[in-house]
Each structure stands twice: as C-alpha cells, then as structure tokens.
Write a protein that holds these residues in place. Structure first.
Motif, PDB file in Angstrom:
ATOM      1  N   THR A  41       0.855  -1.189   0.000  1.00  0.00           N
ATOM      2  CA  THR A  41       0.000   0.000   0.000  1.00  0.00           C
ATOM      3  C   THR A  41       0.887   1.234   0.000  1.00  0.00           C
ATOM      4  OG1 THR A  41      -1.709  -1.177   1.190  1.00  0.00           O
ATOM      5  CG2 THR A  41      -1.860   1.223   1.180  1.00  0.00           C
ATOM      6  N   HIS A  83      -3.231   4.036  -2.519  1.00  0.00           N
ATOM      7  CA  HIS A  83      -3.428   3.013  -3.541  1.00  0.00           C
ATOM      8  C   HIS A  83      -2.623   1.775  -3.192  1.00  0.00           C
ATOM      9  CE1 HIS A  83      -4.219   6.576  -6.441  1.00  0.00           C
ATOM     10  NE2 HIS A  83      -5.279   6.284  -5.718  1.00  0.00           N
ATOM     11  N   PHE A 139      -3.273  -5.250 -24.800  1.00  0.00           N
ATOM     12  CA  PHE A 139      -2.148  -5.300 -23.854  1.00  0.00           C
ATOM     13  C   PHE A 139      -2.661  -5.516 -22.426  1.00  0.00           C
ATOM     14  CE2 PHE A 139       0.622  -2.866 -20.932  1.00  0.00           C
ATOM     15  CZ  PHE A 139       1.783  -3.611 -21.062  1.00  0.00           C
ATOM     16  N   LEU A 140      -3.718  -4.790 -22.056  1.00  0.00           N
ATOM     17  CA  LEU A 140      -4.258  -4.915 -20.696  1.00  0.00           C
ATOM     18  C   LEU A 140      -4.853  -6.306 -20.460  1.00  0.00           C
ATOM     19  CD1 LEU A 140      -5.911  -1.414 -20.099  1.00  0.00           C
ATOM     20  CD2 LEU A 140      -3.742  -2.280 -19.228  1.00  0.00           C
ATOM     21  N   LEU A 145      -6.775  -4.577 -10.216  1.00  0.00           N
ATOM     22  CA  LEU A 145      -6.086  -4.585 -11.512  1.00  0.00           C
ATOM     23  C   LEU A 145      -5.793  -3.158 -11.969  1.00  0.00           C
ATOM     24  CD1 LEU A 145      -5.138  -6.214 -14.011  1.00  0.00           C
ATOM     25  CD2 LEU A 145      -7.432  -5.888 -14.936  1.00  0.00           C
ATOM     26  N   LEU A 146      -6.675  -2.211 -11.603  1.00  0.00           N
ATOM     27  CA  LEU A 146      -6.480  -0.818 -12.012  1.00  0.00           C
ATOM     28  C   LEU A 146      -5.173  -0.255 -11.490  1.00  0.00           C
ATOM     29  CD1 LEU A 146     -10.108   0.563 -11.565  1.00  0.00           C
ATOM     30  CD2 LEU A 146      -8.907   0.093 -13.699  1.00  0.00           C
ATOM     31  N   TYR A 147      -4.638  -0.849 -10.397  1.00  0.00           N
ATOM     32  CA  TYR A 147      -3.355  -0.380  -9.861  1.00  0.00           C
ATOM     33  C   TYR A 147      -2.277  -1.454  -9.977  1.00  0.00           C
ATOM     34  CZ  TYR A 147      -5.893   3.665  -8.458  1.00  0.00           C
ATOM     35  OH  TYR A 147      -6.636   4.801  -8.526  1.00  0.00           O
ATOM     36  N   GLY A 148      -2.498  -2.426 -10.850  1.00  0.00           N
ATOM     37  CA  GLY A 148      -1.488  -3.456 -11.083  1.00  0.00           C
ATOM     38  C   GLY A 148      -0.280  -2.875 -11.811  1.00  0.00           C
ATOM     39  N   ASP A 149       0.893  -3.384 -11.514  1.00  0.00           N
ATOM     40  CA  ASP A 149       2.124  -2.887 -12.131  1.00  0.00           C
ATOM     41  C   ASP A 149       2.301  -3.528 -13.511  1.00  0.00           C
ATOM     42  OD1 ASP A 149       4.565  -1.845 -12.707  1.00  0.00           O
ATOM     43  OD2 ASP A 149       5.692  -3.044 -11.257  1.00  0.00           O
ATOM     44  N   LEU A 150       2.258  -2.712 -14.551  1.00  0.00           N
ATOM     45  CA  LEU A 150       2.385  -3.234 -15.918  1.00  0.00           C
ATOM     46  C   LEU A 150       3.820  -3.189 -16.423  1.00  0.00           C
ATOM     47  CD1 LEU A 150      -0.680  -1.364 -17.478  1.00  0.00           C
ATOM     48  CD2 LEU A 150      -0.620  -3.728 -16.704  1.00  0.00           C
ATOM     49  N   GLN A 151       4.724  -2.623 -15.634  1.00  0.00           N
ATOM     50  CA  GLN A 151       6.081  -2.384 -16.147  1.00  0.00           C
ATOM     51  C   GLN A 151       6.831  -3.648 -16.560  1.00  0.00           C
ATOM     52  OE1 GLN A 151       8.059   1.416 -14.433  1.00  0.00           O
ATOM     53  NE2 GLN A 151       6.677   0.680 -12.843  1.00  0.00           N
TER      54      GLN A 151
END
Lengths: 191, 435
Positions: free
Chosen positions: B103, B108, B194-195, B209-215
């Motif tokens: 957190t 978030h 992609f998402l 998922l809206l705050y999932g790390d996509l990097q």
C-alpha cells in the motif's frame, strides 16, 4: 531528483500555458486583428494536435498502473481530436460553429478522466487536491466551447476557454505527487 | 471583497510553495531483478519502492512452478521503501514467480508479478505461476486489432495504389474518415489487448487490476516493447492522416501508409514467429508479409464493398479492376508466406490433425479457401464482364466475400494466440539469423 511523473506534469503545464496565452491573446485583441497573419490562426489547433502526440509518449511511460495508462490515453486522444477538428475549421474544411461541441466533449471526457483516476478525497494530499481541482475545472470549462457553439459571437466563451488552460497550467506546475495540502496530510498517507 | 482575495492568495501560495516531492508508489528495483537469470540461489527477495509503503506478512509471495510457496513472512525495512521476504528450498535450474502487493502513501495498493530463473532464463511474466494463459478475450482483442489494421492499411492502399487519380469529394471524405478513425482504433484496441494479456498474468480482481504494475510486461517482454512502439507510432499515423485531410496532402498519406506497414511488424516481431526456438529472421519476415498482405486484402475488400460501391458509381469499375489485379499478388504473397510458416511451425504433416494449433490452422485454411474461391469467381467471372463494359450486380457478393475474409482474421487471431507444437531449435550453423 525530480520524479519522472512530475517532469511530465510540468512539461504538460508548459504546453497548457502556451496554449492558454495564445488563446487569450486572440480573445483580447479580437480574431480580426490576431489572424491578420494567417499562421496565427493555425497556432492553437497545431499546439493541441502536437501536444496530443507528445502526450502519447507520456502514455507509454505510465505503465505503472492501467488507471494512469488509460487516463493519459484519454487526454492524448482528446487533444489530438480537438486539434485536428479545429485545424479543419480554420482551413475551411468544416464550417459550422457546432464543431466546437467536439471541444466541449473532449474537455468533459478529460475532466472525468482526471476525477476517476484520482481515488482519494480532496484533502488527502496536495496531489489529490490538485487532481480534483483540475478535474472539476476542466469539466466546468466544457461550458465555454458549448457556449461558443451556440453563440459564437460572444467573447466571454473564448476568454473563459483561454483562461481555463492558464489555470490548469498553474495547477499542474503546483502538482506534487505526495505532499501536504494547507499544511495537512491525511493520516492514511503518513502511515 | 478583501476576504475572497485573501483566500485566493492563500490558496495560490499553498499551491505554489515548494514541497517535498515523490511519485505514485512504484517498484523501482528488485533483487533478484525482474525477468532476470541469477547464478546463485538467493536467500531473500527484496523489493525497492520509490516511496515508503506499508505491507502485510503476505506482501511478497514467491512461488515455484508447481505452485509451492517458497517464501516466508515479508518485512518492511526501517525507511519503509524496501520490503523483504526470505526464501528457502530454491533449486538451481528452476524458475520462480514473485507476486507482490503493498500500500502506497497515496492510499493506492499497487501490485505486480515477475519471474526470475536460478541458472536458467526467466520465463516471460505471462507464463508466471498462476497465470491463466490466453483466453477468448485475447482472441477477440487480437481480432479487433487485425480488423483496425486492415481498415487502416486497406483503404490507404486502395486510394494511393488502385485509385490514384481524382475521385468524388464524398468518397475522398469517407477515405479520410475511415483511415483516421482506424488509426485511433489501432491505438485503442492495442491498449485493450495489452491490458487483457497483462490481466491474465496478474490475476487480480478488477478494482486491484487498475493499480497493477504493468512495467514488467511493458519493458521486459517483446509484446510489451512492441506495444509501446506501436502506440506512439500509430498515434503519429493518426496525426499524419489528420493533417493529410486538413491540408489535402497526398505525401502525408503516403508517409502514413509507409509508417503503418513498418509498424505492423511489431506483431510478427513479438509473436510465435519471433519467440519459438526455431524462429529466424526469415520466419519473422514471412509473418510480416503475410500480415500486411492479409490486411490489404481484407481492408481493400471492405473498402470496395462498403465505401466505393455505394458512394461512387463513377469509379466502381476502375476500383474493382485495379483491386482485382492487386489481389492476385496479395493472394500469392499470403499463400507463399503462410505455406512457409506452416512448414516451420508444423514440421510433421500429422501435426495438422493431432495438435490444437494444427486443427486451428486447418480451420483457418478452410475459411481462407472459401474466401479465395469467392475472390476467384470475382476475378474470373465478374472482372471480364466489367472489362467488357457490363454492369453486373456485384455488391452483395463483395459484402459476402469481405465477411468471410473477416472470419479468416478471427481464425488468424485465435491461431496467433495458440501455442504451436514444440520444435527443435535452429542448429548453430544457422544461428546467424536466429534470435
């Protein structure tokens, strides 16, 4: 070291300030004087279109969450669409003042994206405060192009539209992702 | 009057004064690094964040390939920026999945997943333990992406190659509208695709998922890098097409078409033809040719049936005859490139009916054969009549062929997402063209 997102905020703020000052200049001196040199008429739509393309670069650096990725994509697309439509209006491809409704819709969508992507309350932190402030300013500013579509002869719509970008620029320059607002920070934020 | 002024000044001062700054809580480094290969068995997994975070004991979970949890309780370091979980029982020659959730100070809860290998290469995050693999959502997203590409490249080719002269203004406006909207659609559908793919690996409920790390997906996988390049590139294509419309500039349209064809390479360069053990430059090139030819063919058919035929009777004949000539080359390119790719992916003939990939390929070939047969009838029956000055009623038939072609794209999308049978790597002698 200044975090990457803040550099992006300040660059965007600079573009907004430039846009606002160009629009305000036209509102002050009047279109007849401002557009004596033809290129000036193309200035603000070009800035909007180029700014939209620039925003896509920021989009691809916003992969730390889908929420940020999507919000930035909305802003980038809104800027590009408005820029293209207004270029067409200046060029004479589109004639009706009702095309200003596209700008109104873009502002509305952009403001909503700001509000949705900030999930904390107003006084949670400076960043939260500014996101809410920018979101509501942009949503409310949709009334200016709406007014321009219905009563294009009134200067107030142009002036209000121009000042919107100056205000958004100031708010973006003041943005810090995590800092107190009015000397206060939410307990949740200092855990 | 003074009170609002003072309040305004106070607000401005509060906002403009400098303050301590930091970013949204994001993972800035990890040990072992994301998607890395380490030579020694680590004793802990450490995550470094850009700002202080709070974390529960289960903040970091390290999983073996069979799903066994090999990590202990997570602890946050004194400055709050480092979260550590001890690991035990890791083996040399195995890969592991790290799932994390913390957190941030902004309230978030970012979370993410990555993999690492001990003495072996790390699998991509899409193959992390617990990842679901591709689903029908991926197929639909890929289909929509193919469709958008076809509606961008097809009409542009039709206008710049087949109908090079003047055309009625109404048709010109439609060309501009369709191609510009399609360019934006490629960008938007690309984001969705992609998402969807990242969501399969992250395995988070929608809110999280809206705050999932996509990097790790965006920066450490081929499809992520392709996504980033294609997003900016096709946004530039949309800008070029907008300017081409506003200023009536054909050169900008040509630039948009050229750039689109180059950018389409992002899909082959991040697909099976680039990532399978026997992938070569030739297989990537063949995939690219196959994709571009299919996009021009399907997009051209749709353009002919839905744009040219209803709105410009004066150019119908020229458009049909010109596209008919071009289609011969397109079909040749598709068949040759597709045939080569089938040989590369399915070395045994029995793979065609004994594997899921082979059966999907058979389905695609069946639908494609129907579409090509339909096109053959147009070429051999309708074209001579048009050349002889006749006016056959051909639009319903064109719509039918375009619909079947769209179904080919759907089968192609499912095939792209399917796992091909295992193949042997290319021998070292041919390694110069191998990735």
């Amino acid at each position: 070291m200044v975090p990457r997102p803040e550099i992006a905020h300040w660059l965007t703020g600079a573009v907004c300030l430039l846009l606002g000052l160009v629009l305000f200049s036209e509102a002050v001196v009047g279109s007849a004087v401002f557009r004596r040199r033809t290129w000036r008429a193309y200035l603000w739509p070009s800035i909007a279109l180029a700014g939209g393309v620039f925003l896509w670069v920021i989009v691809v650096f916003s992969t730390f969450s889908p929420m940020h990725l999507l919000a930035h994509a909305v802003w980038a697309q809104a800027a590009m669409v408005v820029g293209a439509v207004q270029l067409a209006v200046v060029r004479g491809k589109l004639a009706s003042p009702l095309w200003s409704l596209v700008t109104a819709g873009a502002l509305l969508a952009s403001g909503v994206a700001f509000l949705v992507h900030e999930q904390n309350p107003w006084l949670f932190s400076r960043s939260a405060f500014l996101h809410h402030a920018i979101g509501w300013v942009v949503v409310a500013a949709a009334v200016f192009p709406l007014g321009h579509a219905l009563r294009p002869e009134r200067v107030v719509w142009r002036a209000g539209f121009a000042l919107t970008f100056v205000v958004v620029a100031v708010l973006l320059f003041a943005d810090r992702d995590f800092a107190p607002i009015f000397g206060r920070l939410s307990d949740a934020a200092v855990r | 009057m003074r009170r609002p002024l003072l309040a305004g000044a106070a607000l401005a001062t509060a906002l403009v004064l400098p303050a301590s700054a930091s970013a949204h809580a994001t993972l800035v480094a990890a040990s072992p690094a994301t998607q890395s290969r380490v030579d020694r068995v680590p004793d802990a997994v450490r995550l470094h964040f850009n700002e202080p975070v709070t974390a529960t004991e289960g903040a970091i979970q390290v999983l073996a390939r069979d799903g066994t949890v090999v990590s202990g309780p997570s602890v946050v370091a004194v400055d709050g920026r480092v979260v550590t979980a001890p690991v035990r029982g890791l083996r040399d020659g195995a890969s592991y999945t790290v799932r994390w959730r913390v957190t941030g100070n902004d309230g978030h809860s970012p979370s993410g997943v990555f993999t690492f290998g001990v003495g072996v290469a790390a699998p991509p995050p899409t193959e992390a333990t617990g990842a679901r693999g591709t689903t029908w959502r991926d197929d639909v997203a890929r289909w929509a992406l193919f469709g958008a590409l076809a509606l961008l490249i097809g009409p542009l080719t039709m206008r710049l190659v087949v109908l090079r002269g003047g055309i009625p203004p109404a048709l010109e406006r439609r060309f501009h509208l369709v191609t510009t909207v399609a360019a934006f659609a490629v960008v938007d559908v690309g984001i969705v695709a992609f998402l969807v793919r990242a969501a399969n690996a992250l395995q988070l409920p929608f809110g999280d998922l809206l705050y999932g790390d996509l990097q790790p997906f965006a920066e450490k996988t081929r499809f992520g890098v392709a996504f980033l390049v294609m997003t900016v590139g096709f946004a530039l294509v949309a800008a070029l097409l907008s300017l081409a419309w506003v200023f009536d500039r054909t050169d900008l349209r040509r630039a948009a078409l050229g750039l689109s064809i180059v950018l389409a390479a992002g899909l082959p360069l991040s697909g099976h033809q680039a990532t399978e053990p026997n992938a070569t430059v030739a297989s990537e090139l063949a995939d690219w040719v196959h994709l571009v030819a299919a996009c021009v063919w399907v997009g051209g058919l749709v353009t002919l049936a839905l744009l040219v035929w209803p709105s410009a009777p004066t150019v119908r004949r020229a458009a049909f005859l010109g596209f008919s000539r071009l289609a011969v080359w397109l079909v040749a390119a598709m068949v040759l490139a597709g045939g080569y790719l089938a040989l590369v992916r399915l070395p045994e003939l029995s793979d065609l009916w004994s594997t899921d990939y082979g059966r999907l390929l058979l389905l695609k070939l069946s639908i494609a054969s129907l579409a090509l047969g339909w096109g053959g009838v147009h070429h051999l029956v309708v074209r001579p009549r048009l050349e002889a000055g006749g006016a056959p009623r051909v639009r319903p038939s064109l719509v039918g062929e375009a619909s079947v072609a769209a179904a080919v794209l759907l089968a192609a999308a499912a095939l792209t997402n399917a796992k091909p049978p295992q193949v042997e790597p290319v021998p070292p002698a041919a390694a110069s063209s191998t990735r």
